[in-house]
Every structure is written in C-alpha cells, then in structure tokens.
Design a protein around this motif. Structure first.
Motif, PDB file in Angstrom:
ATOM      1  N   VAL A 189       0.844  -1.190   0.000  1.00  0.00           N
ATOM      2  CA  VAL A 189       0.000   0.000   0.000  1.00  0.00           C
ATOM      3  C   VAL A 189       0.879   1.240   0.000  1.00  0.00           C
ATOM      4  O   VAL A 189       1.875   1.317   0.728  1.00  0.00           O
ATOM      5  N   LEU A 190       0.507   2.216  -0.842  1.00  0.00           N
ATOM      6  CA  LEU A 190       1.195   3.502  -0.883  1.00  0.00           C
ATOM      7  C   LEU A 190       0.250   4.558  -0.329  1.00  0.00           C
ATOM      8  O   LEU A 190      -0.827   4.786  -0.873  1.00  0.00           O
ATOM      9  N   LEU A 191       0.653   5.185   0.778  1.00  0.00           N
ATOM     10  CA  LEU A 191      -0.130   6.251   1.391  1.00  0.00           C
ATOM     11  C   LEU A 191       0.440   7.591   0.946  1.00  0.00           C
ATOM     12  O   LEU A 191       1.636   7.848   1.116  1.00  0.00           O
ATOM     13  N   SER A 192      -0.399   8.433   0.373  1.00  0.00           N
ATOM     14  CA  SER A 192       0.068   9.746  -0.071  1.00  0.00           C
ATOM     15  C   SER A 192      -0.691  10.836   0.668  1.00  0.00           C
ATOM     16  O   SER A 192      -1.826  10.643   1.105  1.00  0.00           O
ATOM     17  N   GLY A 193      -0.040  11.972   0.813  1.00  0.00           N
ATOM     18  CA  GLY A 193      -0.648  13.089   1.511  1.00  0.00           C
ATOM     19  C   GLY A 193       0.425  14.000   2.060  1.00  0.00           C
ATOM     20  O   GLY A 193       1.593  13.617   2.176  1.00  0.00           O
ATOM     21  N   ALA A 194       0.050  15.207   2.402  1.00  0.00           N
ATOM     22  CA  ALA A 194       1.010  16.176   2.914  1.00  0.00           C
ATOM     23  C   ALA A 194       1.571  15.726   4.259  1.00  0.00           C
ATOM     24  O   ALA A 194       0.995  14.872   4.940  1.00  0.00           O
ATOM     25  N   VAL A 299       7.669  -9.906   4.404  1.00  0.00           N
ATOM     26  CA  VAL A 299       7.122  -8.691   5.012  1.00  0.00           C
ATOM     27  C   VAL A 299       6.107  -8.055   4.066  1.00  0.00           C
ATOM     28  O   VAL A 299       6.158  -8.245   2.856  1.00  0.00           O
ATOM     29  N   ARG A 300       5.193  -7.323   4.671  1.00  0.00           N
ATOM     30  CA  ARG A 300       4.288  -6.483   3.883  1.00  0.00           C
ATOM     31  C   ARG A 300       4.848  -5.067   3.917  1.00  0.00           C
ATOM     32  O   ARG A 300       5.111  -4.524   4.996  1.00  0.00           O
ATOM     33  N   VAL A 301       5.008  -4.466   2.752  1.00  0.00           N
ATOM     34  CA  VAL A 301       5.573  -3.124   2.675  1.00  0.00           C
ATOM     35  C   VAL A 301       4.454  -2.095   2.547  1.00  0.00           C
ATOM     36  O   VAL A 301       3.612  -2.182   1.657  1.00  0.00           O
ATOM     37  N   ILE A 302       4.454  -1.142   3.473  1.00  0.00           N
ATOM     38  CA  ILE A 302       3.554   0.007   3.408  1.00  0.00           C
ATOM     39  C   ILE A 302       4.446   1.231   3.269  1.00  0.00           C
ATOM     40  O   ILE A 302       5.327   1.457   4.096  1.00  0.00           O
ATOM     41  N   ALA A 303       4.276   1.987   2.204  1.00  0.00           N
ATOM     42  CA  ALA A 303       5.125   3.157   1.953  1.00  0.00           C
ATOM     43  C   ALA A 303       4.282   4.430   2.029  1.00  0.00           C
ATOM     44  O   ALA A 303       3.055   4.393   1.887  1.00  0.00           O
ATOM     45  N   ALA A 304       4.945   5.541   2.264  1.00  0.00           N
ATOM     46  CA  ALA A 304       4.248   6.824   2.349  1.00  0.00           C
ATOM     47  C   ALA A 304       5.095   7.908   1.710  1.00  0.00           C
ATOM     48  O   ALA A 304       6.329   7.849   1.719  1.00  0.00           O
ATOM     49  N   THR A 305       4.423   8.910   1.164  1.00  0.00           N
ATOM     50  CA  THR A 305       5.127  10.022   0.534  1.00  0.00           C
ATOM     51  C   THR A 305       4.255  11.267   0.560  1.00  0.00           C
ATOM     52  O   THR A 305       3.028  11.177   0.538  1.00  0.00           O
ATOM     53  N   ASN A 306       4.918  12.430   0.636  1.00  0.00           N
ATOM     54  CA  ASN A 306       4.186  13.688   0.490  1.00  0.00           C
ATOM     55  C   ASN A 306       4.346  14.256  -0.906  1.00  0.00           C
ATOM     56  O   ASN A 306       3.928  15.369  -1.185  1.00  0.00           O
ATOM     57  N   GLY A 328       0.525  -1.115  -4.866  1.00  0.00           N
ATOM     58  CA  GLY A 328      -0.514  -2.125  -5.075  1.00  0.00           C
ATOM     59  C   GLY A 328      -1.880  -1.505  -4.844  1.00  0.00           C
ATOM     60  O   GLY A 328      -2.842  -1.790  -5.554  1.00  0.00           O
ATOM     61  N   MET A 329      -1.962  -0.646  -3.844  1.00  0.00           N
ATOM     62  CA  MET A 329      -3.132   0.203  -3.585  1.00  0.00           C
ATOM     63  C   MET A 329      -2.608   1.579  -3.207  1.00  0.00           C
ATOM     64  O   MET A 329      -1.644   1.695  -2.459  1.00  0.00           O
ATOM     65  N   VAL A 330      -3.229   2.609  -3.745  1.00  0.00           N
ATOM     66  CA  VAL A 330      -2.844   3.983  -3.414  1.00  0.00           C
ATOM     67  C   VAL A 330      -3.995   4.614  -2.635  1.00  0.00           C
ATOM     68  O   VAL A 330      -5.135   4.648  -3.109  1.00  0.00           O
ATOM     69  N   ILE A 331      -3.695   5.109  -1.442  1.00  0.00           N
ATOM     70  CA  ILE A 331      -4.710   5.746  -0.590  1.00  0.00           C
ATOM     71  C   ILE A 331      -4.222   7.134  -0.224  1.00  0.00           C
ATOM     72  O   ILE A 331      -3.118   7.280   0.316  1.00  0.00           O
ATOM     73  N   ARG A 332      -5.009   8.139  -0.538  1.00  0.00           N
ATOM     74  CA  ARG A 332      -4.615   9.521  -0.240  1.00  0.00           C
ATOM     75  C   ARG A 332      -5.317  10.008   1.020  1.00  0.00           C
ATOM     76  O   ARG A 332      -6.522   9.846   1.184  1.00  0.00           O
ATOM     77  N   LEU A 333      -4.540  10.632   1.898  1.00  0.00           N
ATOM     78  CA  LEU A 333      -5.085  11.210   3.126  1.00  0.00           C
ATOM     79  C   LEU A 333      -5.309  12.703   2.934  1.00  0.00           C
ATOM     80  O   LEU A 333      -4.418  13.411   2.447  1.00  0.00           O
ATOM     81  N   PRO A 334      -6.489  13.198   3.284  1.00  0.00           N
ATOM     82  CA  PRO A 334      -6.807  14.614   3.046  1.00  0.00           C
ATOM     83  C   PRO A 334      -6.071  15.535   4.013  1.00  0.00           C
ATOM     84  O   PRO A 334      -5.715  15.145   5.128  1.00  0.00           O
ATOM     85  N   ASP A 335      -5.855  16.785   3.580  1.00  0.00           N
ATOM     86  CA  ASP A 335      -5.280  17.802   4.452  1.00  0.00           C
ATOM     87  C   ASP A 335      -6.277  18.156   5.546  1.00  0.00           C
ATOM     88  O   ASP A 335      -7.494  17.990   5.395  1.00  0.00           O
ATOM     89  N   LEU A 336      -5.768  18.695   6.643  1.00  0.00           N
ATOM     90  CA  LEU A 336      -6.642  19.076   7.748  1.00  0.00           C
ATOM     91  C   LEU A 336      -7.596  20.195   7.345  1.00  0.00           C
ATOM     92  O   LEU A 336      -8.726  20.265   7.836  1.00  0.00           O
TER      93      LEU A 336
END
Length: 493
Positions: A189-194, A299-306, A328-336
C-alpha cells in the motif's frame, strides 16, 4: 529519595552544566560531571537511566566516552549534545556508541525536556521488557497471556474507528473504509498526503487490521538517512563491512519478518537506492552490507510520501517499476483544511494526550478557541495542530480554560469570513484597494482584541487608537457582534 528519573549531564564547561541543571532539575534528578573521571565515579555509585554528554571535551570526545560506557552500562540511554553535525560523527555515534539521539545546539528548553522524558520512558520500557522475558521463562503460560492481552490492547488503540480520530461526517470516513477493506489482503500500500496528515497512523491501522497484526511493525524514515546508513538500517550489515561496523547488525526487514515494514518519505530515496530496494521487493530477500549470502524475508511493505510519485516517475526522478511495486493500492489522506469538522474532536483528543504527557490539567478549550482553530488552514496539518495545543497547554493556567488569546498570532489573523487555503495575513482579500485595506484592518483589530481578552482599552493602546476611534472601527466592521471573554463561555469538552 526521589521518584524522578536520574540523568547524568557531562560537560567540561561549568556554566553549561549549571544552566542544564537549572532547567532540568524540576523534571529529573540531575547529576553533573565536568570530567570523565567524575562521570565514571557517579555511574559506579548511582542508578542512572540516561547520560547526556557534550561531544567536544578535552579528555576525549563524547562519542568515545559513550562507546566505552556502553560496554560497562549497556542499558543506560546515551545522548550527545553538539554544536556540530558532521555526518561521520553521527554515523560513528550510532554504530559505535549506540547513541539514542543527537541534540544540536542551540537547543530549546521545552524540546530538550520532552526529548529526555521520552528517552527515560524508553529506558523504563526496556526494563519492563526484560522483566517480561524473565516472566516468560519462569511461567510461560502466564506470560503468554500477558503478551496476548497487551497485543490486543495495542490493536484496539490503532483500530480504524477508535485509533483514527474524526467527526461524524468526516472526509476521513471514506479513507478509513478503504483502509479497513484493504487491510486483510497482503498487498503493498502507498499512502500519499502532505506531511502531518497521519500517514504513519494509517499504516499502523493497516498493520493491526491485517492477518500480520501479532507480528512486528517497524518504521523507517527514508528521507532522514544517507544511502549507506539507510541500507544498513533496512537490510543489516556484517561486522567490518565499513568504518564503524564493529558488530553484526540485523536490519529492519529481517526484524519485521512475518510482519510489516513502513517506509516513510519513500519519494526522497536516491535513484541508486531505488535499485537496491526494487531488488528486495522483487526477490523477497535481503543481502546485508558486507555479506555474500542472501536471506529470505516475508514482510508487507507500506510506503508513504508527500510527493506526487506519478509526477516524479514522469520526470524521471523515481523508477516506474519501483512505483508499481509499491503502489498495489494507493490511498490519499486529506489535508486538515479539508476536514475542518474534525478539528474540535481532534483538538480535544490531542489535548488529553498532551495533559497526560506533560502532567498538567486544564478544563478544556473555549468555544472561541475552537472557532479560531476551525477558521485556520493548518498548512502543517495535524502535527501543527498538536504543536499548537501543546504550546497552549504549557502557557495556559492550570485548571482553567484555554482561551483564544493563547493561540499564535498567525492563527488569530487568519480570515474568519471566507474559506481560503492561503498561508498568510493577505489570504482572502478581495475587491478594491480600499476594500482590501479595510479587510486587513479588521483582521488586525480582531486579533488584538482576542489576545487582550476583549479589553478595549488595552487593545486601543496597543493599536495606537483612542477608545472612540476603536469603537468607531468596531461598529464599522461589526466586531461588536463577536462574543467576548473566552473565560466566560462554556468549555468545549
């Protein structure tokens, strides 16, 4: 006898020792030494949890002293204070002396105290783990039950509902639903967001919601280390692999075998390291630095980037094959700023944690404070909100309300009439020059009134206005309609 953690401060400059002792004495039992001989004498006689050592001393460097100390007192947390941040010194400190953290000069008293408290808590956790290990040997069934209970508690702490704090109609609801859906499936999983949007919290929720939840979860900030050190941290190294490698080191991928690895700031890694990481993800095996043998890891790899990694791929700064391995899955986290309705509930939760952490209790926030918080755009996201709340708690009165006058000026001066995303005092200004000047004047007057708790005499003096002049402007901008005195209003939570 004191219940405070005991720390030893070592510095050949007497003034520095006196300054540190004065700042730290309320929170710690502080022992001081100006020479290596005195320091060793204290360590032989006292039960010390943490050593804070200056790097540049006449007899030997701080790293050299802590390296020698490590062989005799390996459990004590070791930290360095230095005005110099040479990369070679840092690597030597981490590898040879097992230094927990470098603190650079000039240091801020509150940050230093917070860092030392965290380090002392780490010491206590190490002691508890040792006791748990002994208990496991003496009574395996009972210890297994304790471990299982603690793991279950940890899993609940990072639950999608309880762990990720949000309001009823939050835009995070959709994100949490996606995390819940993805968690059981063993895909990267790739987590994106500021920065500051909670990517690590989301990664932990993914891990503890997966089938790997009772296995290790390890974290590495890929943007904080040079390639050689990052490779060593992730994949391990053999003794003698490079200068300072005095013993074998097990990498995080191997430590997390069966669990999850969270690679934060993955967009910051160099092209050379991207190749090495790609090989590990493709083959499912690592090769420690200096070793000719590979080791299989699961291992399961979870990555994150801004960053926007798709744009980075198009620009040639990030390998496309590595991107597709990670995404494999891209999930974006919203800004506050896009989840303003979450701010009151988030603020209350962060305040509760800050009170527990700092040992100071207040009644809560005033409604005006929460209104101001919701009107600000929070470019630093949840991390900025957390820092602001901690600062308010430190400056606020014990047992009282945290009023809007404790907020930083740039938050008070944010435009409270329009929903803009800008970053300074001029955000949201519209119309003719006269209109914009009026809007700007209104913000400055409002900010001054809030800081002075709506005392118009004080605000008028501060602004260089007469009371009549201020009253005229209040009527013009309809600021009289704003309810005064946060201390007179009902606490929010």
């Amino acid at each position: 006898m004191t219940d405070l953690p005991t720390i030893l401060v070592i510095d050949d400059e007497i003034r520095s020792l006196e300054s540190l002792q004065r700042i730290l004495c309320d929170d710690f039992d502080v022992k001081t030494a100006s020479t290596v001989k005195d320091a060793n004498a204290i360590l032989e006689q006292e039960w010390v949890q943490l050593v804070l050592c200056d790097q540049r001393m006449p007899e030997q460097t701080g790293v050299e002293f802590l390296k020698a100390m490590r062989t005799r007192w390996p459990d004590i947390i070791r930290m360095i204070v230095s005005g110099y941040t040479d990369a070679h010194d840092i690597i030597d400190g981490i590898n040879e002396a097992g230094i927990f953290q470098y603190i650079t000069k000039p240091w801020h008293p509150e940050n230093l105290i917070l860092t030392l408290k965290n380090a002392c808590r780490l010491y206590e956790l190490q002691r508890q783990n040792e006791l748990l290990a002994i208990e496991l040997k003496m009574s395996p069934s009972g210890a297994d039950k304790v471990v299982a209970e603690r793991r279950e508690t940890l899993r609940k702490d990072y639950d999608f509902d309880d762990g990720i704090i949000r309001g009823t109609d939050s835009s995070m609801n959709e994100v949490c639903a996606t995390l819940r859906q993805v968690a059981p499936y063993d895909v990267p999983v790739l987590l994106s967001g500021a920065s500051g949007t909670g990517k690590e919290l989301a990664a932990r929720a993914l891990h503890y919601g997966s089938l790997r939840w009772n296995k290790p979860f390890v974290v590495e900030n890929c943007g904080a280390l040079p390639d050689q050190l990052l490779e060593s941290e992730l994949f391990g190294h053999k003794r003698g692999a490079f200068t300072g490698a005095v013993e074998d080191h097990v990498g995080l991928f191997e430590r997390a075998n069966g669990g999850s690895v969270f690679l934060d700031e993955i967009g910051e890694v160099s092209p050379a390291f991207q190749v090495k990481l790609l090989r590990v993800l493709q083959e499912g095996e690592i090769r420690p630095v200096g070793s000719a043998k590979t080791r299989k890891v699961d291992v399961r790899v979870i990555a994150a980037t801004n960053r926007d990694l798709e744009d980075e791929v198009k620009a040639g700064r990030f390998r496309a094959d590595l991107y597709y391995r990670l995404a494999g899955m891209v999930i974006r986290l919203p800004d506050l700023k896009d989840r303003r309705g979450d701010i009151p509930v988030l603020a209350k939760a962060l305040l509760s944690r800050a009170m527990a952490h700092l040992g100071k209790q207040v009644e809560g926030f005033s409604e005006e404070t929460l209104d101001c918080m919701q009107s600000y755009h929070w470019p630093g996201n949840v991390r900025e909100l957390q820092n602001e709340i901690q600062q308010m708690l430190v400056m606020g009165k014990e047992g009282g309300l945290l009023g809007a006058d404790l907020l930083s000026r740039h938050i008070l001066r944010a435009d409270h009439t329009v929903d803009e995303d800008g970053a300074d005092l001029f955000d949201g200004l519209e119309g003719t020059l006269k209109d914009q000047i009026g809007q700007l004047e209104c913000r400055i007057i409002r900010e001054s009134l809030i800081r002075n708790r709506w005392n118009k005499s004080k605000a008028a003096r501060e602004l260089g206005l007469s009371r009549v002049g201020l009253r005229s402007k209040l009527e013009r901008y309809e600021l009289e309609k704003v309810k005064p005195l946060p201390s007179m209003r009902r606490a929010a939570g």
